[in-house]
Scaffold this motif. Sequence first.
Motif, short mmCIF file in Angstrom:
data_model
loop_
_atom_site.label_atom_id
_atom_site.label_comp_id
_atom_site.label_asym_id
_atom_site.label_seq_id
_atom_site.Cartn_x
_atom_site.Cartn_y
_atom_site.Cartn_z
N ARG A 169 2.52 15.57 -10.22
CA ARG A 169 3.55 15.84 -11.22
C ARG A 169 4.93 15.94 -10.56
NH1 ARG A 169 2.93 20.73 -13.23
NH2 ARG A 169 1.41 21.36 -11.64
N PHE A 170 5.22 14.93 -9.74
CA PHE A 170 6.53 14.78 -9.10
C PHE A 170 6.90 16.00 -8.26
CE2 PHE A 170 6.28 12.09 -12.79
CZ PHE A 170 6.88 10.90 -12.40
N LEU B 207 12.12 7.90 -1.87
CA LEU B 207 11.87 8.89 -2.93
C LEU B 207 10.38 9.02 -3.24
CD1 LEU B 207 14.86 8.14 -5.34
CD2 LEU B 207 14.59 10.09 -3.78
N VAL B 208 9.65 7.89 -3.27
CA VAL B 208 8.20 7.99 -3.50
C VAL B 208 7.49 8.37 -2.20
CG1 VAL B 208 8.21 6.37 -5.42
CG2 VAL B 208 7.79 5.51 -3.12
N PHE C 260 1.31 6.90 -6.71
CA PHE C 260 0.09 7.63 -7.10
C PHE C 260 0.20 9.12 -6.75
CE2 PHE C 260 -4.03 9.34 -5.57
CZ PHE C 260 -4.70 9.41 -6.78
N PHE C 261 0.65 9.43 -5.53
CA PHE C 261 0.80 10.82 -5.12
C PHE C 261 1.89 11.52 -5.93
CE2 PHE C 261 -0.74 9.20 -0.78
CZ PHE C 261 -2.04 9.57 -1.05
N LEU D 145 0.82 -1.22 0.00
CA LEU D 145 0.00 0.00 0.00
C LEU D 145 0.85 1.27 0.00
CD1 LEU D 145 -2.98 0.89 0.09
CD2 LEU D 145 -2.79 0.97 2.60
N LEU D 146 1.89 1.30 0.82
CA LEU D 146 2.73 2.50 0.92
C LEU D 146 3.42 2.86 -0.40
CD1 LEU D 146 4.16 2.20 4.53
CD2 LEU D 146 3.11 4.25 3.58
N PRO D 147 4.12 1.93 -1.05
CA PRO D 147 4.75 2.31 -2.33
C PRO D 147 3.76 2.61 -3.44
CG PRO D 147 5.11 -0.03 -1.85
CD PRO D 147 4.52 0.58 -0.63
#
Length: 480
Positions: free
Chosen positions: A34-35, A101-102, A28-29, A21-23
């Motif tokens: 847009r990064f 990073l994500v 998604f976020f 779920l976390l990654p």
Amino acid sequence: MFAEINTFLNDLIWGNILIYLLPILGIFFTVSSRFVQFRYFFRMFNILRESVHDKQGHVSSFQALMLSVAGRVGGGNIAGVAVAITLGGAGAVFWMWIIALVGMATSFFECSLAQLYKEKDGIDSCVYRGGPAYYATKALKQKWLGIVISVLLLITFGFAFNATQSFIISTSFEASFNLPTWISGTIITIVFGITIFGGIKRIAKMSEVIVPIMALGYLLIALVVIVLNIDEIPGLIMMIITEAFNPSSAIGGGIGAVIIQGAKRGMFSNEAGLGSAPNVAAVAYVAHPVQQGIVQSFSVFIDTIILCSCTAFIILLSGVYTPGVEGVQGILLTQNALIEHIGSFGGYFVTVALFLFGFSSMIYNYYLAENSLNFFTKGNVTAFNIFRILCILLVIWGSFQDLRSIFAFADLSMGLLAIINLIVITILYKPVLQLIKGYERQLKEGKTPVLRYNDYTEFNIDKETWKEIVDNINDKKTKE
């Protein structure tokens, strides 16, 4: 039976739900914004430099960041990385980087929401409160959900984690310096008590001093190790990347074990999405929620990309770790690795670093619990003082009690908190996207962004709180 049920639920939540779920939500976020964590990475330095901190005594963006780092940076940076490498090999470090990073985007979303839905403290008008309990209650209009979140935070951080941290610190000093646990426990308790009775401002000031010292000190010792082994660094980085996709045959479980260990230890260490950091993010006095979202995402970077990498390099550049060979783990592995590099001083350094990491986590944990208590009491001074005394007693008690079973239960409650928080911020991702658009629009107009609170009335935010902040900032700009 209780232990078996607890283990089963922990494995289910951390090993089968959050590990995916976390990654997934982090990606998604990242994509939906847009990064944002990369686009505004360097802007974070400008935000900290221009951090709004007026003479009335508000908590600045930098102080809130340091308090957040105080919580994220802890034993996981020393022991957790060692465990990840022991069980998952060098490739686990790569997956720790990826999850961080994500995770920066997840932290941005939850901390921006905490800022948007914050409210004034009931005791000190210069202090703000916020977090998952507040945005779940206000945005979703589900009071019961806010109560559940507050109870989980209170139990997890206020009681279990702090008592356990006290035990880890005191026993570490006993092992390294032959100092009885009751002495180290008493010292920890006195400093802890003085800090928490000063409220959030003293907690923030203490973090402002401790965190840079511990982070820079640990970074410095890692740089010494890197310089001493500079010729091996390119090969080490290549090995980490190679092992991430093609692990050594000595690593049981193959690539699956490598990914799981890296992701799991990364999640435990940086706390992105777990619902803890937003409580601190809400405290900062900033002109726009996105500002603190950007700053708080950087704390994930500091924790994992910088400090966890320090531990990984220290271990992998030493000769004390051999893939697939049973040996020492956790703190002892890091300690032995540093002794290998710089002699006996390395063992003492790890103990002192562990003390600073652990104590900073304790004051962070206390604030999370206090913020949860405030959700129920709305600034009741008597309730706060009783709670502080109880926390102090638990710290001194924990200094000589092995509380592993309590810590395991706290892992379960933190896992439940993470699932609830992730569901809530996923439901509320659109207000954050609107915040980003509003922030970017003002930047394009050549203005310093402030929250145009009248644009967010449908989100049930506390307009009076934001009106006062924006008016104060505009008055300050006029005078300048």
